[in-house]
Design a protein around this motif. Sequence first.
Motif, PDB file in Angstrom:
ATOM      1  N   LEU A 230      15.913  10.134  -4.997  1.00 37.87           N
ATOM      2  CA  LEU A 230      14.518  10.575  -5.067  1.00 37.87           C
ATOM      3  C   LEU A 230      13.592   9.408  -5.407  1.00 37.87           C
ATOM      4  O   LEU A 230      12.540   9.222  -4.764  1.00 37.87           O
ATOM      5  CB  LEU A 230      14.381  11.683  -6.113  1.00 37.87           C
ATOM      6  CG  LEU A 230      12.959  12.226  -6.339  1.00 37.87           C
ATOM      7  CD1 LEU A 230      12.410  12.834  -5.055  1.00 37.87           C
ATOM      8  CD2 LEU A 230      12.956  13.246  -7.465  1.00 37.87           C
ATOM      9  N   LEU A 231      13.976   8.619  -6.388  1.00 45.52           N
ATOM     10  CA  LEU A 231      13.153   7.467  -6.778  1.00 45.52           C
ATOM     11  C   LEU A 231      13.067   6.436  -5.653  1.00 45.52           C
ATOM     12  O   LEU A 231      12.042   5.770  -5.480  1.00 45.52           O
ATOM     13  CB  LEU A 231      13.728   6.816  -8.036  1.00 45.52           C
ATOM     14  CG  LEU A 231      13.583   7.635  -9.326  1.00 45.52           C
ATOM     15  CD1 LEU A 231      14.333   6.964 -10.475  1.00 45.52           C
ATOM     16  CD2 LEU A 231      12.109   7.819  -9.689  1.00 45.52           C
ATOM     17  N   PHE A 232      14.147   6.302  -4.865  1.00 44.55           N
ATOM     18  CA  PHE A 232      14.123   5.377  -3.735  1.00 44.55           C
ATOM     19  C   PHE A 232      13.078   5.795  -2.706  1.00 44.55           C
ATOM     20  O   PHE A 232      12.306   4.967  -2.211  1.00 44.55           O
ATOM     21  CB  PHE A 232      15.508   5.317  -3.092  1.00 44.55           C
ATOM     22  CG  PHE A 232      15.560   4.516  -1.818  1.00 44.55           C
ATOM     23  CD1 PHE A 232      15.493   3.129  -1.845  1.00 44.55           C
ATOM     24  CD2 PHE A 232      15.663   5.152  -0.586  1.00 44.55           C
ATOM     25  CE1 PHE A 232      15.538   2.387  -0.672  1.00 44.55           C
ATOM     26  CE2 PHE A 232      15.702   4.422   0.584  1.00 44.55           C
ATOM     27  CZ  PHE A 232      15.638   3.040   0.538  1.00 44.55           C
ATOM     28  N   VAL A 233      13.047   7.095  -2.396  1.00 41.39           N
ATOM     29  CA  VAL A 233      12.061   7.590  -1.428  1.00 41.39           C
ATOM     30  C   VAL A 233      10.641   7.376  -1.953  1.00 41.39           C
ATOM     31  O   VAL A 233       9.751   6.917  -1.223  1.00 41.39           O
ATOM     32  CB  VAL A 233      12.309   9.081  -1.125  1.00 41.39           C
ATOM     33  CG1 VAL A 233      11.183   9.647  -0.265  1.00 41.39           C
ATOM     34  CG2 VAL A 233      13.649   9.257  -0.427  1.00 41.39           C
ATOM     35  N   VAL A 234      10.418   7.688  -3.234  1.00 43.32           N
ATOM     36  CA  VAL A 234       9.095   7.492  -3.837  1.00 43.32           C
ATOM     37  C   VAL A 234       8.712   6.020  -3.799  1.00 43.32           C
ATOM     38  O   VAL A 234       7.571   5.661  -3.463  1.00 43.32           O
ATOM     39  CB  VAL A 234       9.084   8.019  -5.289  1.00 43.32           C
ATOM     40  CG1 VAL A 234       7.773   7.650  -5.983  1.00 43.32           C
ATOM     41  CG2 VAL A 234       9.288   9.528  -5.305  1.00 43.32           C
ATOM     42  N   ARG A 235       9.661   5.166  -4.131  1.00 44.49           N
ATOM     43  CA  ARG A 235       9.392   3.727  -4.136  1.00 44.49           C
ATOM     44  C   ARG A 235       9.040   3.223  -2.737  1.00 44.49           C
ATOM     45  O   ARG A 235       8.106   2.423  -2.570  1.00 44.49           O
ATOM     46  CB  ARG A 235      10.621   2.991  -4.674  1.00 44.49           C
ATOM     47  CG  ARG A 235      10.580   1.469  -4.499  1.00 44.49           C
ATOM     48  CD  ARG A 235       9.427   0.847  -5.273  1.00 44.49           C
ATOM     49  NE  ARG A 235       9.345  -0.596  -5.026  1.00 44.49           N
ATOM     50  CZ  ARG A 235       8.366  -1.358  -5.486  1.00 44.49           C
ATOM     51  NH1 ARG A 235       7.402  -0.845  -6.228  1.00 44.49           N
ATOM     52  NH2 ARG A 235       8.357  -2.651  -5.215  1.00 44.49           N
TER      53      ARG A 235
END
Length: 486
Positions: A230-235
């Motif tokens: 999830l954090l990868f997509v947001v980043r």
Amino acid sequence: MLVSVMLAMFMAAVEGTIVATAMPSIVGDLGGFTLFSWVFSAFLLAQTVTIPIYGKLADLYGRKPVFVLGVVVFLAGSTLCGLATSMNQLIFYRLIQGVGAGAVQPIATTIVGDIYNLEERAQVQGYLSGVWGFASIIGPAVGGLFVQYARWSWVFWINIPVGLLSALGIILFFRETVTQRAHKVDYLGSGLIFVAISALMVVLIQAGTVWPWGSAPVLGLLAVFAAGSLLFVVREKRATEPVMPLEIWHDRLITVANLASLTTGIVLVGIDTFLPTFVQGVMNKTPIVAGFALAVMSIGWTLSATVAGRMILRLGYRRTALGGGLWLVIGSVFFVTLQPSRGWFWAAGGSFLVGVGMGLARTVFIVAVQSSVAWEMRGAATAANMFTGILGNTVGAALLGGVLNNRMTAYLRHIPAGQGAPLNLDVVNALLDPQKRQSLSAEMLRVLQRGLTISLHTVYWGVMVLSFASLFLIYFLPRRTKEESQ
């Protein structure tokens, strides 16, 4: 330039098959059957995570410096792998090797996308796949010879002269113009995807054998995987220059091709990784025979990839890829029906058909993706497709390795080793070592071979399911790319 790219493809192909052929002997020498999957997974994890980084760096700084850096790291890792004295050392050195491998194949493929137009690109990609297939034929055979008559270390050291020639050719003959500007590489995004995939791999390999599925370590790692993803997509949405631009996934062709690369990657590693183990451990054949059984897949790959370019121009991307998906399904039937009594020819027949399917489908995927983006995005788009394919290999090695360990553990749980104690997975080390195998009683040999047969059949059922999934995804490929429509 083309010869240098072909040498890079040769090195990547030899690495993919020669190690699989040698693995039963490596396990017999170093021990650690429970770590079997990690030898592949460590390499694939590092390769998977670094592919998007190298793809982005190639778009920012040029193909040449990134390619040469990758070759140097790959050869350093190869040298260390041959010097390993324990399975843990080998896994760590394979991680280093994988860091370099992340640049070799995708950047070489990107260079081809740069220097040839659509019609030429389709044919040249077919030639490159043919070189990959030829190298894969030589790899298992040479690997079997090294294991049987020399030492398994040479399956790693054979990369050194090939890699040096490839890098030298690119340095001397490849010319490119790169627009100089300020750059910001998305290292945070790369770190997040590394953490997420690493957590998933540990779960797939260890859960059910070392830890129960509902245990705290498994649930904690699954939470790390979900949060990291999830954090990868947001980043990537917020990064100035994301390591994997999410806008390329808005193209239907790229999305479908990448997802199909993921599923076919699992199918491929399911055959590459475990077929030599079946031929040597269950059928009692030599490493050379196991190598040839695996090499037959490359013959099919070579033949189909050679004609794939012409098929694309005549039939289009979708029809060509559908043919490849159908052959994958047919080939997987051979493996779910594989029995020792059928002989290694039956396994070789299935390998050939899977190779035919891979040659058609994979050639379509890479040519179609490169034809859907402009030059400044081609490196990232090519890397994204390679990323999903290698991610499929990575997840497949972990997932199918976990399936093998779980199924074999369940089987051995009911087999007493003496004084009522059950056998454990370490006993399989003796089965895979020709010398240690002779110390096993006829009854114990029969029991272990039956357990390995049952366990590998479970793996091959998984391969068949993923073959059907690949065919299903290919059905949704659009008929034309953006480049063809202009």
